[in-house]
Design a protein around this motif. Structure first.
Motif, mmCIF file in Angstrom:
data_model
loop_
_atom_site.group_PDB
_atom_site.id
_atom_site.type_symbol
_atom_site.label_atom_id
_atom_site.label_comp_id
_atom_site.label_asym_id
_atom_site.label_seq_id
_atom_site.Cartn_x
_atom_site.Cartn_y
_atom_site.Cartn_z
ATOM 1 N N LYS A 14 0.993 -1.194 0.261
ATOM 2 C CA LYS A 14 0.159 0.049 0.259
ATOM 3 C C LYS A 14 0.730 1.169 0.209
ATOM 4 N N GLU A 15 2.143 0.758 0.284
ATOM 5 C CA GLU A 15 2.922 2.854 0.823
ATOM 6 C C GLU A 15 3.885 2.687 -0.235
ATOM 7 N N LEU A 16 3.807 1.184 -1.601
ATOM 8 C CA LEU A 16 4.579 0.979 -2.297
ATOM 9 C C LEU A 16 3.773 1.842 -3.840
ATOM 10 N N PHE A 17 2.300 1.554 -3.374
ATOM 11 C CA PHE A 17 1.268 2.660 -4.223
ATOM 12 C C PHE A 17 0.596 3.797 -4.329
ATOM 13 N N ARG A 18 1.034 4.639 -2.548
ATOM 14 C CA ARG A 18 0.705 5.663 -2.403
ATOM 15 C C ARG A 18 1.891 6.261 -3.386
ATOM 16 N N LEU A 19 3.583 5.752 -2.416
ATOM 17 C CA LEU A 19 4.296 6.557 -3.345
ATOM 18 C C LEU A 19 4.391 6.747 -5.050
ATOM 19 N N LEU A 20 3.976 5.758 -5.940
ATOM 20 C CA LEU A 20 4.021 6.173 -7.016
ATOM 21 C C LEU A 20 3.293 6.836 -7.613
ATOM 22 N N GLU A 21 2.078 7.260 -6.203
ATOM 23 C CA GLU A 21 1.435 7.991 -6.876
ATOM 24 C C GLU A 21 2.164 9.534 -6.793
ATOM 25 N N SER A 22 2.543 9.306 -5.625
ATOM 26 C CA SER A 22 2.557 11.023 -5.602
ATOM 27 C C SER A 22 4.574 11.330 -6.089
ATOM 28 N N GLN A 23 4.774 10.630 -6.872
ATOM 29 C CA GLN A 23 6.319 10.619 -6.847
ATOM 30 C C GLN A 23 6.118 10.482 -8.975
ATOM 31 N N GLY A 24 5.340 9.399 -8.852
ATOM 32 C CA GLY A 24 5.480 9.444 -10.684
ATOM 33 C C GLY A 24 5.904 8.433 -10.797
ATOM 34 N N ALA A 25 7.225 8.031 -10.543
ATOM 35 C CA ALA A 25 8.342 6.917 -10.749
ATOM 36 C C ALA A 25 9.260 6.235 -10.056
ATOM 37 N N LEU A 26 9.339 5.518 -9.634
ATOM 38 C CA LEU A 26 10.484 5.303 -8.522
ATOM 39 C C LEU A 26 11.453 3.773 -8.905
ATOM 40 N N SER A 27 12.428 3.446 -8.675
ATOM 41 C CA SER A 27 13.778 2.800 -9.652
ATOM 42 C C SER A 27 13.861 1.888 -8.774
ATOM 43 N N THR A 28 13.661 0.256 -8.987
ATOM 44 C CA THR A 28 14.348 -0.887 -7.525
ATOM 45 C C THR A 28 15.120 -0.336 -7.018
ATOM 46 N N ASP A 29 16.791 0.968 -6.876
ATOM 47 C CA ASP A 29 17.000 1.017 -5.942
ATOM 48 C C ASP A 29 16.169 1.337 -5.113
ATOM 49 N N GLN A 30 15.755 2.909 -5.381
ATOM 50 C CA GLN A 30 14.790 3.578 -4.882
ATOM 51 C C GLN A 30 14.166 2.911 -3.652
ATOM 52 N N ILE A 31 12.823 1.989 -4.132
ATOM 53 C CA ILE A 31 12.000 1.369 -3.898
ATOM 54 C C ILE A 31 12.847 0.237 -2.715
ATOM 55 N N ARG A 32 13.940 -0.138 -2.794
ATOM 56 C CA ARG A 32 14.463 -1.099 -1.551
ATOM 57 C C ARG A 32 14.240 0.094 -0.883
ATOM 58 N N LEU A 33 15.681 0.701 -1.199
ATOM 59 C CA LEU A 33 16.069 1.277 0.509
ATOM 60 C C LEU A 33 14.791 2.533 1.026
ATOM 61 N N LEU A 34 13.468 2.776 0.158
ATOM 62 C CA LEU A 34 12.799 3.541 0.657
ATOM 63 C C LEU A 34 12.116 2.531 1.747
ATOM 64 N N LEU A 35 11.363 1.471 1.167
ATOM 65 C CA LEU A 35 10.768 0.493 1.974
ATOM 66 C C LEU A 35 11.300 -0.663 1.725
ATOM 67 N N PHE A 36 12.792 -1.384 1.305
ATOM 68 C CA PHE A 36 12.922 -2.823 2.010
ATOM 69 C C PHE A 36 14.335 -2.594 2.490
ATOM 70 N N PRO A 37 14.417 -1.803 3.890
ATOM 71 C CA PRO A 37 15.494 -1.161 3.824
ATOM 72 C C PRO A 37 16.358 -2.354 4.341
ATOM 73 N N GLY A 38 17.720 -3.194 4.445
ATOM 74 C CA GLY A 38 18.298 -3.692 4.787
ATOM 75 C C GLY A 38 18.432 -5.400 4.230
ATOM 76 N N THR A 39 17.083 -4.890 3.257
ATOM 77 C CA THR A 39 16.635 -6.207 2.689
ATOM 78 C C THR A 39 17.441 -6.699 0.773
ATOM 79 N N CYS A 40 17.547 -7.905 0.667
ATOM 80 C CA CYS A 40 18.572 -8.714 -0.040
ATOM 81 C C CYS A 40 17.844 -7.400 -1.387
ATOM 82 N N LEU A 41 18.185 -7.082 -2.476
ATOM 83 C CA LEU A 41 17.984 -6.595 -3.310
ATOM 84 C C LEU A 41 16.860 -8.190 -4.210
#
Length: 227
Positions: A14-41
């Motif tokens: 749900k947070e990912l959907f909200r971010l994509l709406e507000s930011q327009g587009a996010l890369s894999t790296d940006q999503i990992r940093l924002l929503l999956f901290p410390g998680t394997c790529l």
């Protein structure tokens, strides 16, 4: 209470959907940093692939050697610029700590004579103090003269047109303008000085420096953190 893996996925999706709406587009790296901290790529990529295959989000690549970028429904225009501003958003988010919270990150706020790429408000969690700044993403390869944008900032300031904005009573000064560029920092700084008739404060960073700090937690610039 500890959340189950299913609940964690649901909340994160749900947070990912909200971010994509507000930011327009996010890369894999940006999503990992924002929503999956410390998680394997790989884990991040699997989740994003699953959401893509389910039709919840969409993905494309600028080129074969670039990571995927994701968006909701409509593919944004000026993609390199949109993803650049998303790096600024990621950079700001990662600079926060227990004493600072993100109050606002408004993309492409439109004034009569000026359209900043973003207006950002940071609030102290220990007091009612705010820090505001504008952000600009300069794509040097576009050939646009950033000096024209500097002149519009100066006109906006000198005309007093900003004085009716909601943040003015909360600010101690006119906001700093932070510029992230794909080009040469020193060259852009010289262009800004030449056009800056109102002596506004501009701070210039390279996009590579921003990415370096986001991805590695450090950079060669000591002043890149939110102040």
């Amino acid at each position: 209470m500890q959340l189950s893996n299913h609940a964690k996925c649901s909340r994160r999706d749900k947070e990912l959907f909200r971010l994509l709406e507000s930011q327009g587009a996010l890369s894999t790296d940006q999503i990992r940093l924002l929503l999956f901290p410390g998680t394997c790529l790989r884990i991040v990529q699997r989740r994003l692939k699953k959401l893509t295959e389910a039709g919840r989000i969409r993905r494309e690549r600028i080129s074969i050697d670039e990571p995927y970028y994701y968006y909701s429904n409509k593919k944004p225009g000026q993609l390199e610029h949109v993803l650049g501003v998303s790096w600024i958003y990621t950079w700001v988010r990662l600079s926060l700590n227990e004493s600072l919270s993100l109050h606002s990150f408004d993309r492409e706020v439109t004034y009569k004579i000026l359209r900043p790429d973003a207006f950002i408000g940071i609030k102290s969690t220990w007091s009612d103090r705010f820090t505001f700044f504008y952000a600009e993403m300069d794509i040097a390869e576009s050939g646009h003269d950033f000096g024209d944008k500097v002149k519009r900032y100066c006109e906006y300031f000198s005309s007093g047109a900003y004085l009716d904005q909601w943040w003015v009573p909360l600010a101690k000064r006119f906001p700093v303008i932070r510029v992230v560029t794909t080009g040469n920092v020193k060259k852009l700084e010289k262009r800004i000085v030449k056009a800056n008739s109102s002596n506004l404060e501009f701070q210039v960073f390279s996009l590579n420096t921003v990415k370096e700090e986001c991805l590695n937690g450090r950079s060669s610039s000591p002043s890149i953190r939110v102040r």
